[in-house]
Design an enzyme around this catalytic site. Structure first.
Site, PDB file in Angstrom:
ATOM      1  CE  LYS A 204      -3.809  -0.339   2.601  1.00 25.00           C
ATOM      2  NZ  LYS A 204      -4.577  -0.206   3.702  1.00 25.00           N
ATOM      3  CD  GLU A 210       9.460  -7.322   5.974  1.00 22.82           C
ATOM      4  OE1 GLU A 210       8.779  -6.112   5.624  1.00 22.82           O
ATOM      5  OE2 GLU A 210       9.626  -7.759   7.185  1.00 22.82           O
ATOM      6  N   GLY A 265      -4.814  -4.714   5.045  1.00 23.88           N
ATOM      7  CA  GLY A 265      -4.015  -5.721   4.356  1.00 23.88           C
ATOM      8  C   GLY A 265      -4.695  -7.433   4.351  1.00 23.88           C
ATOM      9  NE  ARG A 266      -5.979  -7.842  10.657  1.00 25.66           N
ATOM     10  CZ  ARG A 266      -5.874  -6.602  10.911  1.00 25.66           C
ATOM     11  NH1 ARG A 266      -4.942  -6.184  10.363  1.00 25.66           N
ATOM     12  NH2 ARG A 266      -6.438  -5.868  11.989  1.00 25.66           N
ATOM     13  CD  GLU A 351      -1.499  -7.783  11.186  1.00 27.91           C
ATOM     14  OE1 GLU A 351      -0.426  -7.879  11.243  1.00 27.91           O
ATOM     15  OE2 GLU A 351      -2.118  -8.008   9.882  1.00 27.91           O
ATOM     16  CG  HIS A 382       0.921 -39.963  10.286  1.00 24.83           C
ATOM     17  ND1 HIS A 382       1.386 -41.326  10.682  1.00 24.83           N
ATOM     18  CD2 HIS A 382      -0.059 -39.960   9.674  1.00 24.83           C
ATOM     19  CE1 HIS A 382       0.447 -42.046   9.877  1.00 24.83           C
ATOM     20  NE2 HIS A 382      -0.441 -41.278   9.382  1.00 24.83           N
ATOM     21  CE  LYS A 510       5.398  -2.280  10.212  1.00 19.85           C
ATOM     22  NZ  LYS A 510       4.403  -1.503   9.427  1.00 19.85           N
TER      23      LYS A 510
END
Lengths: 545, 545
Positions: A204, A210, A265-266, A351, A382, A510
């Site tokens: 955005k 990243e 975002g999510r 979040e 398993h 951050k």
């Protein structure tokens, strides 16, 4: 929605606590014996999905109590406010309009819906351009591979959707890069040819550390392969709201698709953030994905609480978290294509609802979001199912169980379904010590050894789980499934009295990250840290050799 | 080891509880202020790994208390019994000898060590055969791709290791198929050529439902591609103890590598189960992997408890589970190549210690294994870290932080390290409401708005975490890391008084799965189920169309 009472202040909180106390002394099998009709009555259908919540430590009385709590928490008004576009994200003074992204009509939000339609048209065009082989790279080669660079909501949703819809994919291969660890991009590019690769940068702000770092590395890779600065428009698209930054990067406005501040975002896979999916499965299928979610929106918006699947699932979440002290929730998709569902749901739920103050900023005297985890069945059987069956932690479970396969291998798929149903049933029924001893005697063990081992085979059962079924994983049911969990998350937020649409808790990390990066880069500006961090930085420096 | 007192019956249990109560009223930052030397004193080194446990809600007194608990639980004797090959898996009357698989000497277990050495020689030969291009398929084409078919311990370990050691890989590509969902095998085979593909079937019994089903499908694929029954020995290896079943399948004894009942599946990556890894990275590197684990074994076997890294990590696990009611543990590898570490550790810890009765079969009055979860950093920062920082659940964390990268991209990697260190520090220090308000005022907000938002930015801090560092992920440090968690799991089992080497809790689900499969296949023999399962089976039938 501004200052309703907290969960523990609701009139029915204490009565529901009493009901929970009573149910703690019973078993789900007892509840079935008393009320066999629960097998059919404790089910719901919506948008191609079916929810079976009959294997919960819950009876009609407790359910009625939870519904009263939802009423007292103002759930209906909150749902109306959500759909009406009120600024329910109160700490950021914004609405949360992810439903508009999949709507077929404007719902009175004409300006925003026009923007959504324009963006959809851009997505349609890019999807068709790529799938028809018209888009070529700097050497004239046709684009065959798309790499989505994004993280969090710009990664988990698109990654899940394009994996889950693998049987619907066309000729373009889609890849996903998220981690700032350079190995992520490097491993992905290893098998790709710059001449036929296109990147979609999703951020955005176009400043996400990243994503920006990986995009710069991708641009270098492209330039080093022989592309000129002027060729970048053949190889880079962006999904962003920062057109100045994209221009500086070398991506022209015509290659930019929008993001808006009224979509978190999510909750953004339905927007241009889903472009890689629309390319992977084609525009028709992406529209079906949106339509499936819209069908769930309609169900959620119009159903009375007792008939609303998201509401019911949220009440179960609150039931176990706040009345049974469950600190986790396990999601078990019995379908390899849905293996990333837990990853996606981690962000969505943790979040959104990993908060400790109310909408009004009051510290909460109760727990909110549990840890969500899980993996594809039968893999977990398993691995961690031992703990589900015999551990000491209460792990309420959702089984997600598609009833058919796209592989054509019906007989093998039947084994998958049988395993899913068996785990759900086994968690409920368990095995008594007597039954375990008898089984051991039948295997030929002597009395003493059977008695010694029986407690190790015994299982308490009574471990609650839901089963969500669908005829098949397809674009529509997948859309409905994700929207179901979105709305479930919203309902829980309402009951807990929190704002699910902000994420202030990630800011400080951050800031401190920037300071430490400065220190590692030899700049004093980073400031002094605690003794442990100072020592670790020294250790890092020593390792650089 | 047979009937020591339970954790809550140990002499120091109550005193440690009192210490925990006292520490609950303090903060880690206070502890640093009182005792700055903890930054160096609360660290340990072993086998190329370093553990920093200084950011825990733990002081020297509490640590001493926990060490007394370990002493009272008989930890030293238990470790000796483990290494001496005593039958400490008491419900199955077996030793647990995974350390022998990576040992350079026999440790007095000559017969078994001879078998181990023979198996290693087989592994070496197959690894070299494949890597030198000598192994050809039915058409004469050189084998280029290896597909490991296994599940649980026969999948998670090898998959993790060959991904983590990606920079050490040679020309053979290794793939992993586990799920009974036919999509898993089908998707994997999509890009492979039968003529150049070799399967390794890993199953001790050669009867594991998923593995056998997938192996039969793989054999069909091979036969349909033109291989004859007699060619199967060019395309199939097995790691098993059931040579009769492999012969019936079409795999000759010369293609079979052994598994033994004194190695549990989740501890078996060091055995021939790791063959795909030995092929992927070559025999020299696989030996280094074993040597790294052996170095950790030596450390664990010889160190006094207060200097033992596995012991310390286990004491921290027990500390938070049993004295702070933590129900989960999060593992955060800040390295893309270690992204599967949480999956591997889920099986290791939750299958080992997800138990509710003591070794003697007594129900335990306390909790055992927590839910283990996590994902690669920095991915989680954009997903669930919101909950770590501001949620209501206590999530003790392990950061796993390699200090260098194999990618050559130092500058980008520095960002990864900075983020990892920053998250660790941020969890500890948090942010006060006053500090948050000041930060908001500096951003230009007015007093009222800053006061309104500050509680949403505030973070309690004081959230405990360990940092495990290593100079680089390489075969030796990876071996040490996995052995570290194995031994940590063992220590916790000793403190909880349970047997970590059995998994009786998964038996009943298999039995019920067989019954339901019979019912779905139209056989009445499956027997009648509960009303919910009956209804779900009907729903499945209706969906078959």
């Amino acid at each position: 929605m501004e200052a309703p009472p907290l969960l523990t202040e609701l009139a029915d909180y204490r009565p529901v606590q009493v009901l929970a106390e009573q149910l703690r002394a019973t078993t789900v099998e007892d509840l079935f014996a008393q009320d066999p009709a629960r097998a059919t009555d404790f089910t719901l259908q919506a948008a191609g999905l079916r929810l079976d919540f009959s294997k919960h430590l819950l009876n009609r009385e407790a359910l009625a109590g939870l519904l009263r709590l939802a009423d007292q928490a103002g759930l209906s008004a909150a749902i109306a406010a959500l759909f009406d576009g009120e600024p329910i994200n109160n700490t950021e003074n914004r609405p949360a309009l992810h439903m508009l992204l999949r709507a077929s009509g404007s719902h009175g939000l004409d300006d925003k819906f026009t923007q959504v339609r324009d963006a959809r048209e851009q997505m349609r065009q890019w999807s068709q351009r790529l799938n028809s082989g018209v888009q070529t790279g700097f050497s004239g080669a046709v684009i065959t591979d798309v790499v989505n660079i994004g993280i969090g909501g710009s990664d988990l949703g698109p990654r899940l959707v394009s994996e889950a819809l693998q049987p619907f994919r066309g000729d373009i291969s889609c890849h996903y890069v998220a981690n700032v660890d350079p190995a992520d991009l490097q491993d992905t590019l290893l098998d790709l040819n710059p001449e036929s690769t296109l990147f979609i940068v999703c951020s955005k702000s176009f400043r996400t550390e990243e994503t920006l770092t990986n995009s710069l590395a991708a641009r270098n890779w492209m330039l080093q392969a022989g592309a000129g600065q002027a060729d970048l428009d053949r190889h880079f698209l962006a999904v962003t709201s920062n057109l100045q930054a994209t221009a500086e990067f070398g991506i022209p406005a015509a290659n930019c698709l929008p993001m808006w501040d009224w979509v978190g975002g999510r909750y953004s896979v339905w927007s241009a953030v889903g472009l890689s999916c629309a390319i992977a499965v084609g525009w028709e299928n992406f529209q079906r994905f949106l339509a499936g979610a819209e069908a769930m929106d309609e169900h959620f918006h119009r159903s009375p609480p007792q008939a609303s699947m998201p509401t019911l699932m949220s009440l179960l979440e609150v039931w176990y978290c706040n009345f049974f002290a469950a600190g986790n929730h396990v999601v078990l998709p019995y379908d390899q294509s849905l293996r990333r569902l837990p990853d996606f749901l981690q962000q969505l739920t943790m979040e959104s609802n990993g908060k400790r103050v109310s909408r009004a900023g009051r510290p909460l005297p109760y727990t909110t979001a549990p840890v969500l985890w899980g993996s594809a069945g039968t893999m977990g059987q398993h691995s961690f199912h031992q703990l589900l069956h015999q551990g000491t932690e209460l792990c309420p479970a959702d089984f997600v169980l598609p009833l058919t396969t796209h592989t054509g291998m019906q007989e093998q798929h039947r084994r998958l379904v049988a395993n899913g149903l068996a785990q759900s049933r086994t968690l409920m029924v368990g095995r008594s010590t007597d039954n375990a001893r008898d089984a051991l005697l039948q295997r030929g063990l002597d009395e003493a050894e059977a008695a010694r081992l029986a407690p190790h085979l015994a299982m308490p059962g009574n471990r609650p789980n839901s089963v969500i079924t669908m005829n098949a994983v397809d674009p529509a049911t997948l859309g409905a499934l994700l929207a179901l969990y979105e709305h479930r998350t919203f309902c829980s937020a309402v009951l807990w009295g929190i704002n699910p649409f902000d994420q202030w808790g990630v800011e400080l990390g951050k800031e401190i990250g920037t300071q430490i990066l400065a220190r590692l880069s030899g700049e004093a500006a980073g400031g002094h840290m605690d003794p442990a961090t100072e020592r670790l930085m020294k250790e890092w420096r020593a390792a650089q050799g």
